[in-house]
Design a protein around this motif. Sequence first.
Motif, PDB file in Angstrom:
ATOM      1  N   CYS A  82       0.881  -1.170   0.000  1.00 18.22           N
ATOM      2  CA  CYS A  82       0.000   0.000   0.000  1.00 18.22           C
ATOM      3  C   CYS A  82       0.917   1.218   0.000  1.00 18.22           C
ATOM      4  O   CYS A  82       1.890   1.255   0.762  1.00 18.22           O
ATOM      5  CB  CYS A  82      -0.848  -0.031   1.272  1.00 18.22           C
ATOM      6  N   ILE A  83       0.663   2.168  -0.873  1.00 18.57           N
ATOM      7  CA  ILE A  83       1.492   3.376  -0.923  1.00 18.57           C
ATOM      8  C   ILE A  83       0.704   4.538  -0.350  1.00 18.57           C
ATOM      9  O   ILE A  83      -0.465   4.735  -0.699  1.00 18.57           O
ATOM     10  CB  ILE A  83       1.932   3.689  -2.370  1.00 18.57           C
ATOM     11  N   ILE A  84       1.360   5.291   0.533  1.00 16.93           N
ATOM     12  CA  ILE A  84       0.713   6.495   1.077  1.00 16.93           C
ATOM     13  C   ILE A  84       1.408   7.716   0.480  1.00 16.93           C
ATOM     14  O   ILE A  84       2.625   7.875   0.636  1.00 16.93           O
ATOM     15  CB  ILE A  84       0.811   6.542   2.619  1.00 16.93           C
ATOM     16  N   GLY A  85       0.669   8.561  -0.223  1.00 19.45           N
ATOM     17  CA  GLY A  85       1.253   9.757  -0.828  1.00 19.45           C
ATOM     18  C   GLY A  85       0.960   9.823  -2.310  1.00 19.45           C
ATOM     19  O   GLY A  85       0.606   8.811  -2.930  1.00 19.45           O
ATOM     20  N   LEU A 111      -9.005  12.754  -4.262  1.00 17.27           N
ATOM     21  CA  LEU A 111      -8.902  11.939  -5.469  1.00 17.27           C
ATOM     22  C   LEU A 111      -7.916  12.573  -6.459  1.00 17.27           C
ATOM     23  O   LEU A 111      -8.047  13.744  -6.816  1.00 17.27           O
ATOM     24  CB  LEU A 111     -10.287  11.811  -6.118  1.00 17.27           C
ATOM     25  N   LYS A 112      -6.915  11.801  -6.889  1.00 13.44           N
ATOM     26  CA  LYS A 112      -5.901  12.318  -7.813  1.00 13.44           C
ATOM     27  C   LYS A 112      -6.137  11.718  -9.189  1.00 13.44           C
ATOM     28  O   LYS A 112      -6.279  10.497  -9.314  1.00 13.44           O
ATOM     29  CB  LYS A 112      -4.496  11.927  -7.334  1.00 13.44           C
ATOM     30  N   GLU A 113      -6.117  12.574 -10.189  1.00 18.58           N
ATOM     31  CA  GLU A 113      -6.407  12.117 -11.550  1.00 18.58           C
ATOM     32  C   GLU A 113      -5.317  11.230 -12.142  1.00 18.58           C
ATOM     33  O   GLU A 113      -5.572  10.434 -13.032  1.00 18.58           O
ATOM     34  CB  GLU A 113      -6.633  13.322 -12.455  1.00 18.58           C
ATOM     35  N   PRO A 172      -5.093   5.445 -10.737  1.00 16.53           N
ATOM     36  CA  PRO A 172      -6.385   4.784 -10.967  1.00 16.53           C
ATOM     37  C   PRO A 172      -7.341   5.073  -9.798  1.00 16.53           C
ATOM     38  O   PRO A 172      -6.948   5.002  -8.634  1.00 16.53           O
ATOM     39  CB  PRO A 172      -6.030   3.296 -11.011  1.00 16.53           C
ATOM     40  N   LYS A 173      -8.566   5.400 -10.143  1.00 11.64           N
ATOM     41  CA  LYS A 173      -9.573   5.806  -9.164  1.00 11.64           C
ATOM     42  C   LYS A 173      -9.865   4.674  -8.164  1.00 11.64           C
ATOM     43  O   LYS A 173      -9.970   4.903  -6.957  1.00 11.64           O
ATOM     44  CB  LYS A 173     -10.857   6.161  -9.935  1.00 11.64           C
ATOM     45  N   ASP A 174      -9.979   3.435  -8.700  1.00  6.03           N
ATOM     46  CA  ASP A 174     -10.426   2.313  -7.863  1.00  6.03           C
ATOM     47  C   ASP A 174      -9.406   1.898  -6.805  1.00  6.03           C
ATOM     48  O   ASP A 174      -9.741   1.177  -5.867  1.00  6.03           O
ATOM     49  CB  ASP A 174     -10.791   1.108  -8.743  1.00  6.03           C
ATOM     50  N   LEU A 175      -8.157   2.341  -6.920  1.00  5.04           N
ATOM     51  CA  LEU A 175      -7.153   1.963  -5.917  1.00  5.04           C
ATOM     52  C   LEU A 175      -7.005   3.002  -4.809  1.00  5.04           C
ATOM     53  O   LEU A 175      -6.419   2.747  -3.773  1.00  5.04           O
ATOM     54  CB  LEU A 175      -5.785   1.743  -6.584  1.00  5.04           C
TER      55      LEU A 175
END
Lengths: 249, 249
Positions: free
Chosen positions: A5-8, A36-38, A41-44
């Motif tokens: 899992c990546i934070i940032g 939400l960052k464009e 991927p949104k689902d992750l």
Amino acid sequence: MISICIIGSGNVAYHLFHAFLKSKEIEVRQLVTRTLKEDFPKDLQIHDYELIKSVDVVIISVSDDAIEKVASKVAHLNTLIVHTSGTSSIDVLNSCKRKGVFYPLQTFSKNKTIDFSKLPICLEAFSNEDAYLLEKLAKSISTSVHEISSEQRKTLHIAAVFVCNFVNHLYVIGEDICKKNKVPFEILKPLITETANKINYLNPKDAQTGPAIRNDSFTLYKHIQFIENEEYKKIYKLLTQSIQDVKKL
Amino acid sequence: MISICIIGSGNVAYHLFHAFLKSKEIEVRQLVTRTLKEDFPKDLQIHDYELIKSVDVVIISVSDDAIEKVASKVAHLNTLIVHTSGTSSIDVLNSCKRKGVFYPLQTFSKNKTIDFSKLPICLEAFSNEDAYLLEKLAKSISTSVHEISSEQRKTLHIAAVFVCNFVNHLYVIGEDICKKNKVPFEILKPLITETANKINYLNPKDAQTGPAIRNDSFTLYKHIQFIENEEYKKIYKLLTQSIQDVKKL
């Protein structure tokens, strides 16, 4: 398969995320972003630390002053928690049960792709088990993996500031001087490439050329007269002096 | 076929000599050296200006402060006389009947071969005939040939000092910091390559990374504390300041 899992969502997080995504040995299960960052991927993406699923490694890739606070939010997990900073000691993760460092030594800009295959990754861990896990993780994306202590990492980071950040600033100055005098900066690019390439063949001290090392005082004087920007003039004088001082050693 | 004579035996003379030797369109007829030099063919070397045969171009490749004196020794010839300096104006050849500049913009070290095919060559001449001759000469070894005035050349040379000589000195400092702290400098080489490579994709200002541009004052403070060498400390502070000043513009 190692799950992470990546934070940032900064430059390092961005490039690590995409490197791991390509690796068949790694499953990037989640990405913790503030909003939400464009460019991911949104689902992750999740925005709540409570929602972090069970993974093998949590990678904290945030600004140095935020690492400790972020770590405290995942400190309850039994997972290995690592940060990706060149500057911060492993100790900023002291609140965590298992801690480590995963520092990719490179300059990351979002709009420039990076070849990870030879990118040096500096690792630090406490237990053999965690060291082995981090090594496996690093080797899934690079062949240049190094065990580096917090103290050694600090040295590398400072040296990196000189050979990367400061070097790039000299490119900025070179471009500015060209622009102000209406000469195309493009003409200097083969020189820039060769200057970097040369130290794969010669050590930097032997590779030094130019008016400072030749002590060509007439050229040095003419250059200083020519440079209008007072800060550039100071930099010219100080680096010239330093080249000549190193020569004397 | 263009016939040439090269005067000088320094790094630039050495590399130009070998580049021209490989070209089928050029005949290197003579090389004027002060004393017999082992790194050039014996049979081409002469030490007396009186012995210079008739050629199309004489290339003076000596230190800046010697160009004028050397030029006076060949001033009687009807040949095109050029120098290879980034700094000197074309006017230092005023004693000659036909004068020009042939400036290869690159960093030359004797022990490192150079690919001339894309090496920028900056030309200056007075008559169309001489400009054409120089262009033909330059194109025999490179595809990157540019008409550049003495004033523009001065700008390029100063910018080159920043992006090459000063950059290399930052490599020297980086290596020294690594050595003193027993960390292998080798680990930094991919970073050095990428820093130079990056500006082929981004302009240098957009490529800037690191604690100075992020205004990460805690890291900046820790770095300054860590650096022992007073001159390196000064360089660190001045370049950090300059990165932050340019950001404000």
